[in-house]
Design a protein around this motif. Structure first.
Motif, PDB file in Angstrom:
ATOM      1  N   GLN A  48       0.808  -1.221   0.000  1.00  0.00           N
ATOM      2  CA  GLN A  48       0.000   0.000   0.000  1.00  0.00           C
ATOM      3  C   GLN A  48       0.842   1.271   0.000  1.00  0.00           C
ATOM      4  N   SER A  85     -12.066   3.522   0.152  1.00  0.00           N
ATOM      5  CA  SER A  85     -11.421   2.828  -0.976  1.00  0.00           C
ATOM      6  C   SER A  85     -10.013   2.338  -0.668  1.00  0.00           C
ATOM      7  N   ASN A  86      -9.287   3.037   0.199  1.00  0.00           N
ATOM      8  CA  ASN A  86      -7.909   2.650   0.489  1.00  0.00           C
ATOM      9  C   ASN A  86      -7.753   1.897   1.808  1.00  0.00           C
ATOM     10  N   LEU A  92      -9.681  -3.379   0.717  1.00  0.00           N
ATOM     11  CA  LEU A  92      -8.785  -3.881  -0.326  1.00  0.00           C
ATOM     12  C   LEU A  92      -8.564  -5.385  -0.264  1.00  0.00           C
ATOM     13  N   THR A 145      -0.785   4.282   6.487  1.00  0.00           N
ATOM     14  CA  THR A 145      -0.613   4.314   5.034  1.00  0.00           C
ATOM     15  C   THR A 145      -0.519   5.734   4.513  1.00  0.00           C
ATOM     16  N   SER A 146      -0.611   6.718   5.416  1.00  0.00           N
ATOM     17  CA  SER A 146      -0.462   8.113   5.009  1.00  0.00           C
ATOM     18  C   SER A 146       0.199   8.885   6.143  1.00  0.00           C
TER      19      SER A 146
END
Length: 345
Positions: free
Chosen positions: A26, A251-252, A257, A309-310
């Motif tokens: 990711q 979505s992420n 996923l 993830t961010s």
């Protein structure tokens, strides 16, 4: 940032550890580098990876995470600033692409895995080398009940002997366990002390508001034996952040996923999670930060492994360290736990 002793060693690790499980799946290398830089600025000195990362494991992405970390060390020259943890995989779990899938915790596999990790990580040593999960059949990865099986597995004595060899060779400094049981932990400790082999300094198991099973048996072991918990999945794959509330599927999100992750999607888990999220909001708290703060403050926890993830998620996770939960919030957490204990073991 606070720092805590890693077992009985002279190492002090940050109370928050940078988890890396998404890097290579990711997250790109550039994103991983940004996370490392931000974590370091916040005072984190502890980073955790594994030969099988990223997750979910696939041949196409195998070992990307360790490569990213190695490339960071090579580019920045700051390897000595970090306490680096990695792991050797065990059998099963859908990873036939690693050493032909015939994985054991024996001399052949531990040496092969360790040497390959050192090469990818571009370092001469790993500070904490962990057995990712037991080779024997026992209750881990969401299994609560124990059903005994007569089976052949590498004797724990052989595993410790080869780890001792690697410590003496200077390739690893200390050893740790992961996804272990009270019996396995105490057996490893007893053998180490009786034979003069390396003593496990930590246990990396899941621990979060939806899964406090570690408190039964292992919490006492961690405190009395100075073999503290490195808590993984403290946000239950993001469920405790509230982003999946009311059936939402961003979505992420990992649960969006990857359909294989069903551990946190049963009705009991969803109901309990909604109560924890509501409790946080009732007290004006960010649900993710409340969940993380609860884990970090437990007396048996050495370090809380945060993953993101961010950079926005990482920033929020870092902010959880400053949060001290009130007695009222803690009482609310215990009330929910009493009604719905461990819905996502």
């Amino acid at each position: 940032m606070d720092y805590r002793k890693l077992g009985r060693t002279d190492l002090n690790v940050s109370a928050l550890c940078l988890g890396t499980m998404t890097w290579g799946e990711q997250n790109s290398q550039d994103e991983a580098f940004s996370q490392i830089a931000r974590a370091k600025k916040a005072g984190i000195n502890f980073i955790d990876t594994a030969e099988m990362y990223p997750v979910p494991p696939r041949p196409e992405t195998y070992a990307s995470t360790e490569r990213y970390i190695g490339n960071w060390f090579q580019a920045q020259g700051d390897r000595a600033d970090w306490i680096l943890a990695s792991k050797v995989a065990g059998p099963g779990n859908g990873i036939s692409h690693i050493r032909d899938g015939q994985l054991k915790h024996n001399h052949e596999h531990i040496v092969a895995a360790l040497d390959a990790s050192l090469k990818r990580l571009q370092t001469d040593w790993i500070d904490l080398y962990q057995l990712h999960w037991p080779e024997r059949s026992t209750n881990f990865f969401g299994k609560l009940g124990y059903q005994h099986q007569e089976e052949s597995f590498t004797p724990l004595e052989e595993t410790l002997e080869v780890l001792d060899e690697q410590v003496k060779a200077g390739k690893i400094r200390h050893i740790g366990l992961s996804n272990e049981t009270p019996w396995g932990t105490m057996r490893f400790l007893q053998l180490a002390e009786s034979r003069g082999w390396p003593r496990a300094v930590s246990i990396q198991n899941p621990y979060n508001l939806l899964n406090r099973s570690f408190e039964v048996g292992l919490a006492e072991v961690s405190i009395r034996e100075q073999c503290g918990l490195l808590a993984y999945s403290p946000l239950a794959f993001g469920m405790l952040s509230g982003k999946y509330e009311n059936g939402a599927r961003p979505s992420n999100g990992r649960l969006t996923l990857f359909s294989r992750f069903t551990r946190y999607s049963n009705p009991q888990t969803i109901a309990a999670c909604s109560r924890y999220v509501a409790l946080a909001r009732e007290h004006g708290l960010d649900p993710a930060q409340m969940a993380l703060a609860f884990v970090t403050q437990q007396p048996f926890v050495t370090s809380n492994i945060i993953g993101a993830t961010s950079l926005e998620q990482l920033e929020s996770n870092l902010g959880s360290f400053e949060l001290k939960l009130s007695e009222e919030v803690l009482a609310g957490i215990e009330a929910i736990h009493k009604d719905q204990p461990n819905p996502a073991p």
